[in-house]
Motif scaffolding. Structure first.
Motif, mmCIF file in Angstrom:
data_model
loop_
_atom_site.group_PDB
_atom_site.id
_atom_site.type_symbol
_atom_site.label_atom_id
_atom_site.label_comp_id
_atom_site.label_asym_id
_atom_site.label_seq_id
_atom_site.Cartn_x
_atom_site.Cartn_y
_atom_site.Cartn_z
ATOM 1 N N THR A 87 0.852 -1.357 0.073
ATOM 2 C CA THR A 87 0.000 -0.160 -0.006
ATOM 3 C C THR A 87 1.019 1.281 0.133
ATOM 4 O OG1 THR A 87 -0.186 -0.233 2.585
ATOM 5 C CG2 THR A 87 -2.120 -1.109 1.367
ATOM 6 N N ALA A 88 1.908 1.174 0.578
ATOM 7 C CA ALA A 88 2.870 2.262 0.803
ATOM 8 C C ALA A 88 3.292 2.723 -0.577
ATOM 9 C CB ALA A 88 4.002 2.316 1.721
ATOM 10 N N VAL A 89 3.785 1.474 -1.341
ATOM 11 C CA VAL A 89 4.461 1.483 -2.776
ATOM 12 C C VAL A 89 3.542 2.235 -3.758
ATOM 13 C CG1 VAL A 89 5.335 0.251 -4.669
ATOM 14 C CG2 VAL A 89 6.209 -0.157 -2.330
ATOM 15 N N THR A 90 2.228 1.581 -3.628
ATOM 16 C CA THR A 90 1.177 2.163 -4.164
ATOM 17 C C THR A 90 1.031 3.633 -4.190
ATOM 18 O OG1 THR A 90 -0.066 -0.004 -4.224
ATOM 19 C CG2 THR A 90 -1.287 1.859 -4.781
ATOM 20 N N ALA A 91 0.898 4.255 -2.973
ATOM 21 C CA ALA A 91 0.566 5.588 -2.916
ATOM 22 C C ALA A 91 1.846 6.377 -3.381
ATOM 23 C CB ALA A 91 0.644 5.840 -1.271
ATOM 24 N N ALA A 92 3.252 5.929 -3.363
ATOM 25 C CA ALA A 92 4.258 6.553 -3.536
ATOM 26 C C ALA A 92 4.433 6.361 -5.157
ATOM 27 C CB ALA A 92 5.358 5.742 -3.056
ATOM 28 N N LEU A 93 3.817 5.523 -5.794
ATOM 29 C CA LEU A 93 3.922 5.215 -7.270
ATOM 30 C C LEU A 93 2.538 6.447 -7.852
ATOM 31 C CD1 LEU A 93 5.017 4.107 -9.609
ATOM 32 C CD2 LEU A 93 3.100 2.331 -9.442
ATOM 33 N N VAL A 94 1.503 6.478 -7.095
ATOM 34 C CA VAL A 94 0.588 7.224 -7.648
ATOM 35 C C VAL A 94 1.131 8.754 -7.706
ATOM 36 C CG1 VAL A 94 -1.529 8.399 -7.035
ATOM 37 C CG2 VAL A 94 -1.314 5.803 -7.010
ATOM 38 N N TYR A 95 1.806 9.212 -6.650
ATOM 39 C CA TYR A 95 2.446 10.349 -6.197
ATOM 40 C C TYR A 95 3.488 10.751 -7.462
ATOM 41 C CZ TYR A 95 4.404 14.827 -4.552
ATOM 42 O OH TYR A 95 4.685 15.960 -4.558
ATOM 43 N N GLY A 115 -6.900 12.828 -9.987
ATOM 44 C CA GLY A 115 -5.484 12.293 -9.667
ATOM 45 C C GLY A 115 -5.186 12.633 -8.166
ATOM 46 N N SER A 116 -5.794 13.986 -7.552
ATOM 47 C CA SER A 116 -5.516 14.051 -6.518
ATOM 48 C C SER A 116 -6.725 13.150 -5.541
ATOM 49 C CB SER A 116 -6.060 15.577 -5.965
ATOM 50 O OG SER A 116 -5.010 16.481 -6.624
ATOM 51 N N LEU A 117 -7.663 12.892 -5.977
ATOM 52 C CA LEU A 117 -8.559 11.977 -5.086
ATOM 53 C C LEU A 117 -8.128 10.405 -5.304
ATOM 54 C CD1 LEU A 117 -12.073 13.140 -6.668
ATOM 55 C CD2 LEU A 117 -11.263 13.566 -4.239
ATOM 56 N N VAL A 118 -7.492 9.920 -6.227
ATOM 57 C CA VAL A 118 -6.712 8.743 -6.243
ATOM 58 C C VAL A 118 -5.779 8.863 -5.133
ATOM 59 C CG1 VAL A 118 -5.239 7.039 -7.814
ATOM 60 C CG2 VAL A 118 -7.301 8.243 -8.706
ATOM 61 N N LEU A 119 -4.962 9.786 -5.249
ATOM 62 C CA LEU A 119 -3.547 9.707 -4.228
ATOM 63 C C LEU A 119 -4.166 9.646 -2.884
ATOM 64 C CD1 LEU A 119 -0.866 9.904 -3.858
ATOM 65 C CD2 LEU A 119 -0.864 12.511 -3.851
ATOM 66 N N GLY A 120 -5.088 10.597 -2.611
ATOM 67 C CA GLY A 120 -5.709 10.628 -1.261
ATOM 68 C C GLY A 120 -6.136 9.371 -0.948
ATOM 69 N N ALA A 121 -6.936 8.527 -1.660
ATOM 70 C CA ALA A 121 -7.438 7.252 -1.216
ATOM 71 C C ALA A 121 -6.146 6.424 -1.106
ATOM 72 C CB ALA A 121 -8.197 6.592 -2.406
ATOM 73 N N ALA A 122 -5.332 6.374 -1.915
ATOM 74 C CA ALA A 122 -3.957 5.659 -1.836
ATOM 75 C C ALA A 122 -3.314 5.616 -0.263
ATOM 76 C CB ALA A 122 -3.137 5.633 -3.197
ATOM 77 N N VAL A 123 -3.395 7.014 -0.014
ATOM 78 C CA VAL A 123 -2.642 7.507 1.201
ATOM 79 C C VAL A 123 -3.434 6.814 2.268
ATOM 80 C CG1 VAL A 123 -1.831 9.298 2.672
ATOM 81 C CG2 VAL A 123 -1.169 9.110 0.091
ATOM 82 N N VAL A 124 -4.838 7.020 2.296
ATOM 83 C CA VAL A 124 -5.964 6.530 3.343
ATOM 84 C C VAL A 124 -5.493 5.188 3.494
ATOM 85 C CG1 VAL A 124 -8.180 5.990 3.845
ATOM 86 C CG2 VAL A 124 -7.391 8.380 3.275
ATOM 87 N N LEU A 125 -5.245 4.258 2.428
ATOM 88 C CA LEU A 125 -5.322 2.867 2.417
ATOM 89 C C LEU A 125 -3.771 2.581 3.021
ATOM 90 C CD1 LEU A 125 -6.937 1.517 -0.740
ATOM 91 C CD2 LEU A 125 -7.901 1.137 1.445
ATOM 92 N N ALA A 179 -3.502 0.409 6.377
ATOM 93 C CA ALA A 179 -2.575 -0.738 6.520
ATOM 94 C C ALA A 179 -1.490 -0.595 7.548
ATOM 95 C CB ALA A 179 -2.028 -0.847 5.403
ATOM 96 N N SER A 180 -0.944 0.763 8.024
ATOM 97 C CA SER A 180 0.008 0.913 9.041
ATOM 98 C C SER A 180 -0.429 0.869 10.424
ATOM 99 C CB SER A 180 0.711 2.383 8.831
ATOM 100 O OG SER A 180 -0.130 3.214 9.453
ATOM 101 N N THR A 181 -1.572 0.635 10.581
ATOM 102 C CA THR A 181 -2.507 0.134 11.969
ATOM 103 C C THR A 181 -2.732 -1.034 12.020
ATOM 104 O OG1 THR A 181 -4.770 0.803 11.312
ATOM 105 C CG2 THR A 181 -3.376 2.748 11.885
ATOM 106 N N ALA A 182 -2.349 -1.959 11.142
ATOM 107 C CA ALA A 182 -2.733 -3.353 11.071
ATOM 108 C C ALA A 182 -1.873 -4.076 12.023
ATOM 109 C CB ALA A 182 -2.463 -4.240 9.786
#
Length: 318
Positions: free
Chosen positions: A179-187, A281-291, A295-298
Motif C-alpha cells: 500500500t505504501a508503494v502504491t501511494a508513492a507510485l501514484v504520487y 488524480g488528487s482523489l486517487v492519491l488521497g485514497a491510496a494514502v488513506v489505505l 494498513a500501517s495500523t494493522a
C-alpha cells in the motif's frame, strides 16, 4: 477453538477507540479537505486558461490588499487567479484551525497538524514566488505539492473519524509495504503529470500510468476482501476513481493529438478535461494514502490479545 486465534471478545475489546473522539477535529479536517479540492480545481483553471500571471504582483493584487481587491475588477484571467488566492487563504486559515484542534490530541496527530501548517505555508510562498520570479520550476513544484497536501488532509480526515480511530485488526500486516508503494507510485505519476502540463515529456507519464493501473488492482483486491470498515470501501472507491481517471486520460490524449476534429479543438473541452484529470488524480492519491495509513495500523492476533482491555498497543499506531 484453535490456539492461534483469539476469542471474539478479545478482538472486539482490542479494537477499541484510540483516545476520545473529538468531532470538531474531524469536521475541520473534512472542511479543509473540501476547500482544498476547490482550490485544486481553481489552480487547474488558472493553469489551463493561461491566467497564471494575470495578476502581476504578490502578495498584493494590483497594489490592493488581497482581501480588499474590488470584485468589479475580477474579470477574465484575474477572476481565476484572484479567486485562487482567496481560496488559498481560506485553506490556510482552516489548516491552522485544524492544527489547533489536533494539538489537543497529542502524539502523531499533533505532529501531522504541524506538518499540514508547514506545507500550506510553503505552498502559499511557492505560489507567490511563481508570480514574482516567473519560474516554471516553481509552478511544477507548486502543482506537485497540492495533491500531497490533499492526501495528507484525507489521511487526517480518516484518522480523526470514528472508524479511523479503531485499530485495523482485520488487515494483514503484510499489506503495509504494497500500500505504501502504491501511494508513492501514484504520487510520482502526479509529478510526471505536472511536468507534462508545463511542456514536459509524455513517455514517463504514460509509463507511470501503466505501472499504476497494473499495481492498484492487485493491492485493492486484497483490501476489498477484508472486513475492515475503512479499507474495504476505500479500496472500492480507489478502483472507481482509477477507472474515471483512465477515461479522462484517454480523453486528454485524444485532445492533445487532435484525433477528431470536433473533440480536440473545443476550448471548453481543452480546459475542463485537464482540470478534472488533476482533481481525480488528487482523489486517487488521497485514497491510496488513506489505505497506506490504514494498513500501517494493522495488528496481529497476538498484539490484539495483549491490547485487549487496555488499548495501549494501539496508541503508537497514530
Amino acid at each position: 477453538m484453535p490456539q492461534n486465534r483469539p476469542p471474539v471478545g478479545a478482538l472486539s475489546s482490542a479494537a477499541t477507540l484510540i483516545g476520545v473522539w473529538r468531532p470538531v477535529a474531524h469536521r475541520l479536517a473534512l472542511a479543509t479537505l473540501a476547500a482544498t479540492a476547490v482550490l485544486i480545481v481553481l489552480g487547474g483553471l488558472v493553469t489551463n486558461t493561461g491566467a497564471a500571471l494575470a495578476v502581476p504582483d504578490w502578495p498584493s493584487t494590483f497594489g490592493h490588499n488581497m482581501f480588499l481587491f474590488p470584485w468589479s475588477r475580477m474579470v477574465g484571467g484575474v477572476f481565476y487567479e484572484h479567486s485562487h488566492r482567496l481560496a488559498g487563504a481560506l485553506v490556510g486559515l482552516l489548516t491552522v484551525a485544524l492544527a489547533a484542534a489536533l494539538w489537543r490530541e497529542g502524539g502523531r496527530l499533533r505532529q501531522l497538524g504541524l506538518v499540514a501548517v508547514a506545507v500550506v505555508l510553503a505552498q502559499g510562498v511557492l505560489g507567490g514566488l511563481r508570480v514574482v520570479l516567473l519560474q516554471d520550476t516553481l509552478a511544477i513544484v507548486h502543482g506537485s505539492l497540492a495533491p500531497a497536501f490533499f492526501a495528507l488532509l484525507a489521511a487526517l480526515s480518516m484518522l480523526t473519524s470514528p472508524c479511523g480511530r479503531i485499530a485495523a485488526a482485520s488487515l494483514d500486516p503484510a499489506l503495509k509495504r504494497p500500500t505504501a508503494v502504491t501511494a508513492a507510485l501514484v504520487y510520482v505519476q502526479i509529478v510526471f503529470g505536472a511536468l507534462l502540463a508545463h511542456a514536459g515529456p509524455l513517455d514517463p507519464h504514460l509509463a507511470g500510468a501503466a505501472l499504476v493501473f497494473a499495481l492498484v488492482p492487485i493491492v485493492t483486491v486484497r483490501l476489498r476482501r477484508t472486513t475492515d470498515a475503512v479499507a474495504a470501501p476505500v479500496a472500492t472507491l480507489l478502483l472507481v476513481l482509477l477507472g474515471v481517471q483512465l477515461v479522462l486520460g484517454v480523453g486528454l490524449l485524444l485532445a492533445r493529438f487532435s484525433l477528431g476534429s470536433s473533440f480536440g479543438g473545443q476550448v471548453r473541452t481543452a480546459v475542463l478535461l485537464p482540470v478534472a484529470h488533476r482533481l481525480v488524480g488528487s482523489l486517487v492519491l488521497g485514497a491510496a494514502v488513506v489505505l497506506a495509513v490504514r494498513a500501517s495500523t494493522a495488528v496481529t492476533h497476538a498484539v490484539a490479545l495483549r491490547a485487549s482491555g487496555t488499548g495501549r498497543e494501539f496508541s503508537g499506531s497514530l
